[in-house]
Design a protein around this motif. Sequence first.
Motif, PDB file in Angstrom:
ATOM      1  N   GLU A 119       0.832  -1.208   0.000  1.00 56.50           N
ATOM      2  CA  GLU A 119       0.000   0.000   0.000  1.00 56.50           C
ATOM      3  C   GLU A 119       0.863   1.253   0.000  1.00 56.50           C
ATOM      4  O   GLU A 119       0.600   2.200  -0.748  1.00 56.50           O
ATOM      5  CB  GLU A 119      -0.944  -0.004   1.195  1.00 56.50           C
ATOM      6  N   ARG A 120       1.911   1.272   0.815  1.00 56.75           N
ATOM      7  CA  ARG A 120       2.813   2.442   0.846  1.00 56.75           C
ATOM      8  C   ARG A 120       3.494   2.632  -0.505  1.00 56.75           C
ATOM      9  O   ARG A 120       3.616   3.759  -0.995  1.00 56.75           O
ATOM     10  CB  ARG A 120       3.862   2.284   1.946  1.00 56.75           C
ATOM     11  N   ALA A 121       3.943   1.540  -1.117  1.00 53.16           N
ATOM     12  CA  ALA A 121       4.594   1.632  -2.426  1.00 53.16           C
ATOM     13  C   ALA A 121       3.614   2.148  -3.474  1.00 53.16           C
ATOM     14  O   ALA A 121       3.972   2.968  -4.323  1.00 53.16           O
ATOM     15  CB  ALA A 121       5.159   0.274  -2.835  1.00 53.16           C
ATOM     16  N   CYS A 122       2.395   1.680  -3.416  1.00 54.17           N
ATOM     17  CA  CYS A 122       1.370   2.136  -4.346  1.00 54.17           C
ATOM     18  C   CYS A 122       1.122   3.630  -4.175  1.00 54.17           C
ATOM     19  O   CYS A 122       1.077   4.380  -5.152  1.00 54.17           O
ATOM     20  CB  CYS A 122       0.082   1.340  -4.113  1.00 54.17           C
ATOM     21  N   LEU A 123       0.985   4.070  -2.936  1.00 57.08           N
ATOM     22  CA  LEU A 123       0.716   5.485  -2.671  1.00 57.08           C
ATOM     23  C   LEU A 123       1.870   6.388  -3.106  1.00 57.08           C
ATOM     24  O   LEU A 123       1.649   7.530  -3.485  1.00 57.08           O
ATOM     25  CB  LEU A 123       0.420   5.694  -1.181  1.00 57.08           C
ATOM     26  N   SER A 124       3.078   5.879  -3.062  1.00 59.13           N
ATOM     27  CA  SER A 124       4.225   6.696  -3.455  1.00 59.13           C
ATOM     28  C   SER A 124       4.592   6.523  -4.927  1.00 59.13           C
ATOM     29  O   SER A 124       5.536   7.136  -5.405  1.00 59.13           O
ATOM     30  CB  SER A 124       5.434   6.378  -2.568  1.00 59.13           C
ATOM     31  N   SER A 125       3.835   5.717  -5.630  1.00 59.75           N
ATOM     32  CA  SER A 125       4.077   5.462  -7.052  1.00 59.75           C
ATOM     33  C   SER A 125       3.863   6.740  -7.867  1.00 59.75           C
ATOM     34  O   SER A 125       2.991   7.547  -7.550  1.00 59.75           O
ATOM     35  CB  SER A 125       3.117   4.381  -7.535  1.00 59.75           C
ATOM     36  N   PRO A 126       4.646   6.916  -8.928  1.00 60.76           N
ATOM     37  CA  PRO A 126       4.454   8.098  -9.769  1.00 60.76           C
ATOM     38  C   PRO A 126       3.251   7.988 -10.713  1.00 60.76           C
ATOM     39  O   PRO A 126       2.916   8.949 -11.393  1.00 60.76           O
ATOM     40  CB  PRO A 126       5.763   8.167 -10.572  1.00 60.76           C
ATOM     41  N   ARG A 127       2.584   6.860 -10.744  1.00 59.11           N
ATOM     42  CA  ARG A 127       1.449   6.678 -11.660  1.00 59.11           C
ATOM     43  C   ARG A 127       0.291   7.600 -11.294  1.00 59.11           C
ATOM     44  O   ARG A 127      -0.070   7.718 -10.124  1.00 59.11           O
ATOM     45  CB  ARG A 127       0.957   5.233 -11.630  1.00 59.11           C
ATOM     46  N   LYS A 128      -0.296   8.228 -12.300  1.00 63.30           N
ATOM     47  CA  LYS A 128      -1.393   9.161 -12.030  1.00 63.30           C
ATOM     48  C   LYS A 128      -2.700   8.439 -11.697  1.00 63.30           C
ATOM     49  O   LYS A 128      -3.607   9.041 -11.144  1.00 63.30           O
ATOM     50  CB  LYS A 128      -1.582  10.119 -13.193  1.00 63.30           C
ATOM     51  N   LYS A 171       9.345  -7.512  -0.846  1.00 58.19           N
ATOM     52  CA  LYS A 171      10.026  -7.777  -2.122  1.00 58.19           C
ATOM     53  C   LYS A 171       9.225  -7.168  -3.278  1.00 58.19           C
ATOM     54  O   LYS A 171       9.780  -6.506  -4.152  1.00 58.19           O
ATOM     55  CB  LYS A 171      10.195  -9.287  -2.318  1.00 58.19           C
ATOM     56  N   ALA A 172       7.929  -7.398  -3.287  1.00 58.78           N
ATOM     57  CA  ALA A 172       7.077  -6.900  -4.368  1.00 58.78           C
ATOM     58  C   ALA A 172       6.981  -5.372  -4.356  1.00 58.78           C
ATOM     59  O   ALA A 172       6.877  -4.752  -5.416  1.00 58.78           O
ATOM     60  CB  ALA A 172       5.687  -7.514  -4.255  1.00 58.78           C
ATOM     61  N   LYS A 184       9.116   0.955  -7.508  1.00 63.68           N
ATOM     62  CA  LYS A 184      10.173   1.930  -7.787  1.00 63.68           C
ATOM     63  C   LYS A 184      11.085   1.473  -8.915  1.00 63.68           C
ATOM     64  O   LYS A 184      11.624   2.289  -9.651  1.00 63.68           O
ATOM     65  CB  LYS A 184      11.018   2.179  -6.537  1.00 63.68           C
ATOM     66  N   ASP A 185      11.279   0.177  -9.033  1.00 60.87           N
ATOM     67  CA  ASP A 185      12.221  -0.351 -10.014  1.00 60.87           C
ATOM     68  C   ASP A 185      11.590  -1.529 -10.759  1.00 60.87           C
ATOM     69  O   ASP A 185      11.777  -2.689 -10.382  1.00 60.87           O
ATOM     70  CB  ASP A 185      13.514  -0.784  -9.306  1.00 60.87           C
ATOM     71  N   PRO A 186      10.820  -1.251 -11.819  1.00 63.18           N
ATOM     72  CA  PRO A 186      10.158  -2.328 -12.563  1.00 63.18           C
ATOM     73  C   PRO A 186      11.135  -3.359 -13.127  1.00 63.18           C
ATOM     74  O   PRO A 186      10.751  -4.507 -13.354  1.00 63.18           O
ATOM     75  CB  PRO A 186       9.436  -1.592 -13.693  1.00 63.18           C
ATOM     76  N   GLN A 187      12.378  -2.981 -13.309  1.00 65.73           N
ATOM     77  CA  GLN A 187      13.369  -3.937 -13.813  1.00 65.73           C
ATOM     78  C   GLN A 187      13.571  -5.091 -12.825  1.00 65.73           C
ATOM     79  O   GLN A 187      13.839  -6.220 -13.226  1.00 65.73           O
ATOM     80  CB  GLN A 187      14.706  -3.242 -14.104  1.00 65.73           C
ATOM     81  N   LYS A 188      13.402  -4.809 -11.521  1.00 66.79           N
ATOM     82  CA  LYS A 188      13.516  -5.871 -10.512  1.00 66.79           C
ATOM     83  C   LYS A 188      12.448  -6.941 -10.745  1.00 66.79           C
ATOM     84  O   LYS A 188      12.702  -8.125 -10.563  1.00 66.79           O
ATOM     85  CB  LYS A 188      13.381  -5.307  -9.096  1.00 66.79           C
ATOM     86  N   ALA A 189      11.267  -6.513 -11.136  1.00 61.70           N
ATOM     87  CA  ALA A 189      10.198  -7.470 -11.429  1.00 61.70           C
ATOM     88  C   ALA A 189      10.595  -8.348 -12.609  1.00 61.70           C
ATOM     89  O   ALA A 189      10.433  -9.570 -12.574  1.00 61.70           O
ATOM     90  CB  ALA A 189       8.893  -6.741 -11.718  1.00 61.70           C
ATOM     91  N   GLN A 190      11.104  -7.710 -13.635  1.00 60.08           N
ATOM     92  CA  GLN A 190      11.529  -8.456 -14.820  1.00 60.08           C
ATOM     93  C   GLN A 190      12.648  -9.442 -14.479  1.00 60.08           C
ATOM     94  O   GLN A 190      12.631 -10.593 -14.901  1.00 60.08           O
ATOM     95  CB  GLN A 190      11.986  -7.473 -15.904  1.00 60.08           C
TER      96      GLN A 190
END
Length: 102
Positions: A27-36, A61-62, A67-73
Amino acid sequence: MKRILCAAMIAAFVAPLAAPAFAGPIERACLSSPRKEKSWPLCSCIGRVANQTLSRSDQRKAAKFFKDPQKAQDTRQSDNAANERFWQRYVDFGATAAAVCG
């Protein structure tokens, strides 16, 4: 009676402000996401689904993926068995969040 009413009014105004303080990693990561498209209700819903489907460790981990979508990849393409198991849990979480949170 006035004290009770005053306390209830204060609680009503303070509770929404305090909610992010109790938010989990997703939830914190989502709230701090740059996505509009982010919003408090959406991030809160995603956080609740994460609490039900992912361990705290998996959530941390997720959360880094925001912040870094490359980590997901990198995790998705990893040959590491632990990463493969995590990725399946993460995919299941994503499907559930999409169904529940729309």
